[in-house]
Design a protein around this motif. Structure first.
Motif, PDB file in Angstrom:
ATOM      1  N   THR A  18      45.713  45.961  16.441  1.00 31.55           N
ATOM      2  CA  THR A  18      45.056  47.239  16.662  1.00 31.55           C
ATOM      3  C   THR A  18      45.756  48.073  17.730  1.00 31.55           C
ATOM      4  O   THR A  18      45.904  49.289  17.581  1.00 31.55           O
ATOM      5  CB  THR A  18      43.578  47.016  17.054  1.00 31.55           C
ATOM      6  N   ALA A  19      46.214  47.456  18.786  1.00 34.05           N
ATOM      7  CA  ALA A  19      46.882  48.191  19.862  1.00 34.05           C
ATOM      8  C   ALA A  19      48.183  48.839  19.404  1.00 34.05           C
ATOM      9  O   ALA A  19      48.630  49.833  19.982  1.00 34.05           O
ATOM     10  CB  ALA A  19      47.154  47.254  21.037  1.00 34.05           C
ATOM     11  N   GLU A  20      48.816  48.294  18.364  1.00 35.53           N
ATOM     12  CA  GLU A  20      50.083  48.833  17.866  1.00 35.53           C
ATOM     13  C   GLU A  20      49.903  49.896  16.783  1.00 35.53           C
ATOM     14  O   GLU A  20      50.853  50.613  16.446  1.00 35.53           O
ATOM     15  CB  GLU A  20      50.955  47.695  17.337  1.00 35.53           C
ATOM     16  N   GLN A  21      48.699  50.019  16.236  1.00 33.81           N
ATOM     17  CA  GLN A  21      48.474  50.957  15.137  1.00 33.81           C
ATOM     18  C   GLN A  21      48.720  52.416  15.521  1.00 33.81           C
ATOM     19  O   GLN A  21      49.349  53.144  14.741  1.00 33.81           O
ATOM     20  CB  GLN A  21      47.078  50.755  14.548  1.00 33.81           C
ATOM     21  N   PRO A  22      48.290  52.880  16.694  1.00 30.54           N
ATOM     22  CA  PRO A  22      48.604  54.276  17.055  1.00 30.54           C
ATOM     23  C   PRO A  22      50.107  54.538  17.156  1.00 30.54           C
ATOM     24  O   PRO A  22      50.571  55.631  16.805  1.00 30.54           O
ATOM     25  CB  PRO A  22      47.918  54.465  18.414  1.00 30.54           C
ATOM     26  N   LEU A  23      50.866  53.552  17.596  1.00 35.02           N
ATOM     27  CA  LEU A  23      52.318  53.715  17.680  1.00 35.02           C
ATOM     28  C   LEU A  23      52.926  53.842  16.288  1.00 35.02           C
ATOM     29  O   LEU A  23      53.812  54.667  16.060  1.00 35.02           O
ATOM     30  CB  LEU A  23      52.944  52.541  18.428  1.00 35.02           C
ATOM     31  N   ARG A  24      52.459  53.031  15.353  1.00 34.15           N
ATOM     32  CA  ARG A  24      52.955  53.111  13.974  1.00 34.15           C
ATOM     33  C   ARG A  24      52.570  54.447  13.356  1.00 34.15           C
ATOM     34  O   ARG A  24      53.380  55.085  12.675  1.00 34.15           O
ATOM     35  CB  ARG A  24      52.402  51.939  13.145  1.00 34.15           C
ATOM     36  N   ASN A  25      51.333  54.896  13.600  1.00 38.68           N
ATOM     37  CA  ASN A  25      50.912  56.203  13.101  1.00 38.68           C
ATOM     38  C   ASN A  25      51.830  57.292  13.636  1.00 38.68           C
ATOM     39  O   ASN A  25      52.223  58.207  12.904  1.00 38.68           O
ATOM     40  CB  ASN A  25      49.463  56.505  13.490  1.00 38.68           C
ATOM     41  N   GLU A  64      54.913  56.991  14.513  1.00 39.40           N
ATOM     42  CA  GLU A  64      56.209  56.897  13.835  1.00 39.40           C
ATOM     43  C   GLU A  64      56.159  57.574  12.468  1.00 39.40           C
ATOM     44  O   GLU A  64      57.103  58.303  12.094  1.00 39.40           O
ATOM     45  CB  GLU A  64      56.623  55.437  13.670  1.00 39.40           C
ATOM     46  N   PHE A  65      55.092  57.355  11.721  1.00 41.57           N
ATOM     47  CA  PHE A  65      54.941  58.045  10.440  1.00 41.57           C
ATOM     48  C   PHE A  65      54.834  59.551  10.660  1.00 41.57           C
ATOM     49  O   PHE A  65      55.468  60.334   9.952  1.00 41.57           O
ATOM     50  CB  PHE A  65      53.708  57.533   9.674  1.00 41.57           C
ATOM     51  N   ASP A  66      54.051  59.960  11.635  1.00 37.81           N
ATOM     52  CA  ASP A  66      53.907  61.390  11.920  1.00 37.81           C
ATOM     53  C   ASP A  66      55.259  62.024  12.240  1.00 37.81           C
ATOM     54  O   ASP A  66      55.569  63.119  11.765  1.00 37.81           O
ATOM     55  CB  ASP A  66      52.941  61.624  13.081  1.00 37.81           C
ATOM     56  N   HIS A  67      56.076  61.331  13.027  1.00 43.37           N
ATOM     57  CA  HIS A  67      57.395  61.867  13.377  1.00 43.37           C
ATOM     58  C   HIS A  67      58.271  61.985  12.126  1.00 43.37           C
ATOM     59  O   HIS A  67      58.944  63.009  11.923  1.00 43.37           O
ATOM     60  CB  HIS A  67      58.067  60.985  14.431  1.00 43.37           C
ATOM     61  N   LEU A  68      58.251  60.958  11.277  1.00 49.18           N
ATOM     62  CA  LEU A  68      59.019  61.009  10.037  1.00 49.18           C
ATOM     63  C   LEU A  68      58.562  62.184   9.177  1.00 49.18           C
ATOM     64  O   LEU A  68      59.385  62.949   8.668  1.00 49.18           O
ATOM     65  CB  LEU A  68      58.877  59.698   9.264  1.00 49.18           C
ATOM     66  N   PHE A  69      57.265  62.349   9.021  1.00 53.97           N
ATOM     67  CA  PHE A  69      56.737  63.438   8.199  1.00 53.97           C
ATOM     68  C   PHE A  69      57.064  64.800   8.806  1.00 53.97           C
ATOM     69  O   PHE A  69      57.440  65.732   8.095  1.00 53.97           O
ATOM     70  CB  PHE A  69      55.224  63.297   8.017  1.00 53.97           C
ATOM     71  N   ALA A  70      56.920  64.925  10.113  1.00 52.42           N
ATOM     72  CA  ALA A  70      57.156  66.213  10.779  1.00 52.42           C
ATOM     73  C   ALA A  70      58.624  66.620  10.745  1.00 52.42           C
ATOM     74  O   ALA A  70      58.941  67.810  10.661  1.00 52.42           O
ATOM     75  CB  ALA A  70      56.656  66.160  12.220  1.00 52.42           C
ATOM     76  N   THR A  71      59.520  65.644  10.808  1.00 53.62           N
ATOM     77  CA  THR A  71      60.938  65.970  10.893  1.00 53.62           C
ATOM     78  C   THR A  71      61.691  65.853   9.577  1.00 53.62           C
ATOM     79  O   THR A  71      62.757  66.456   9.432  1.00 53.62           O
ATOM     80  CB  THR A  71      61.649  65.074  11.928  1.00 53.62           C
ATOM     81  N   GLY A  72      61.158  65.094   8.618  1.00 53.99           N
ATOM     82  CA  GLY A  72      61.935  64.863   7.417  1.00 53.99           C
ATOM     83  C   GLY A  72      61.257  65.114   6.092  1.00 53.99           C
ATOM     84  O   GLY A  72      61.916  65.133   5.049  1.00 53.99           O
ATOM     85  N   LEU A  73      59.937  65.308   6.082  1.00 57.21           N
ATOM     86  CA  LEU A  73      59.242  65.471   4.804  1.00 57.21           C
ATOM     87  C   LEU A  73      59.447  66.884   4.267  1.00 57.21           C
ATOM     88  O   LEU A  73      59.129  67.870   4.934  1.00 57.21           O
ATOM     89  CB  LEU A  73      57.745  65.183   4.951  1.00 57.21           C
ATOM     90  N   GLU A  77      56.188  48.321   7.727  1.00 63.10           N
ATOM     91  CA  GLU A  77      54.826  48.564   7.227  1.00 63.10           C
ATOM     92  C   GLU A  77      54.430  47.519   6.188  1.00 63.10           C
ATOM     93  O   GLU A  77      53.281  47.070   6.167  1.00 63.10           O
ATOM     94  CB  GLU A  77      54.725  49.974   6.635  1.00 63.10           C
ATOM     95  N   THR A  78      55.355  47.111   5.347  1.00 64.12           N
ATOM     96  CA  THR A  78      55.003  46.127   4.321  1.00 64.12           C
ATOM     97  C   THR A  78      54.779  44.733   4.902  1.00 64.12           C
ATOM     98  O   THR A  78      54.189  43.888   4.237  1.00 64.12           O
ATOM     99  CB  THR A  78      56.070  46.059   3.205  1.00 64.12           C
ATOM    100  N   THR A  79      55.199  44.495   6.138  1.00 60.72           N
ATOM    101  CA  THR A  79      54.906  43.195   6.749  1.00 60.72           C
ATOM    102  C   THR A  79      53.451  43.096   7.183  1.00 60.72           C
ATOM    103  O   THR A  79      52.920  41.988   7.266  1.00 60.72           O
ATOM    104  CB  THR A  79      55.823  42.895   7.953  1.00 60.72           C
ATOM    105  N   CYS A  80      52.809  44.218   7.461  1.00 57.03           N
ATOM    106  CA  CYS A  80      51.405  44.170   7.882  1.00 57.03           C
ATOM    107  C   CYS A  80      50.453  44.661   6.788  1.00 57.03           C
ATOM    108  O   CYS A  80      49.282  44.317   6.796  1.00 57.03           O
ATOM    109  CB  CYS A  80      51.197  44.956   9.176  1.00 57.03           C
ATOM    110  N   CYS A  81      50.954  45.469   5.887  1.00 57.41           N
ATOM    111  CA  CYS A  81      50.161  45.969   4.763  1.00 57.41           C
ATOM    112  C   CYS A  81      50.952  45.667   3.495  1.00 57.41           C
ATOM    113  O   CYS A  81      51.606  46.542   2.921  1.00 57.41           O
ATOM    114  CB  CYS A  81      49.912  47.469   4.905  1.00 57.41           C
TER     115      CYS A  81
END
Length: 116
Positions: free
Chosen positions: A20-27, A29-38, A68-72
């Motif tokens: 749970t403590a790492e989930q905001p960091l992963r979110n 990372e996705f946000d950065h990918l979406f903001a810069t590359g989507l 992501e596929t290692t945890c989901c």
């Protein structure tokens, strides 16, 4: 089976094994990918989402998807080069996790400021 839609800020499914403590960091990372590359997204089917990314983000996208596929483990990511320097990433999930894909699509579109 009806599932409750996940909120844009709460798209992490209960099946996720990332601490749970790492989930905001992963979110973030996705946000950065979406903001810069989507560049765009298309819903191919209820269980399939296609992301159009700037090809320069490929290494980041592949690394993030692998982690992501290692945890989901229900996520599947497939990659294909596209015209004009784009990378197509198809994200698929089993029917039981459509709400997670819905929330991911909504978050991606909002973060990249795309029309959902």
């Amino acid at each position: 089976m009806t599932t409750k839609p996940l909120a844009i800020d709460d798209w992490v499914p209960q099946a996720c094994t990332l601490p749970t403590a790492e989930q905001p960091l992963r979110n973030a990372e996705f946000d950065h990918l979406f903001a810069t590359g989507l560049l765009g997204l298309d819903r191919l089917a209820p269980t399939r989402l296609q992301l159009r990314l700037d090809a320069a983000t490929e290494a980041t996208a592949r690394d993030l998807a692998a982690r992501e596929t290692t945890c989901c483990s229900f996520f599947a990511f497939d990659y294909a080069p596209a015209a004009d320097g784009e990378l197509l990433v198809e994200v698929s999930v089993p029917t039981a996790h459509v709400a997670v894909l819905d929330a991911l699509a909504t978050r991606a579109a909002a973060t990249a400021r795309l029309a959902a």
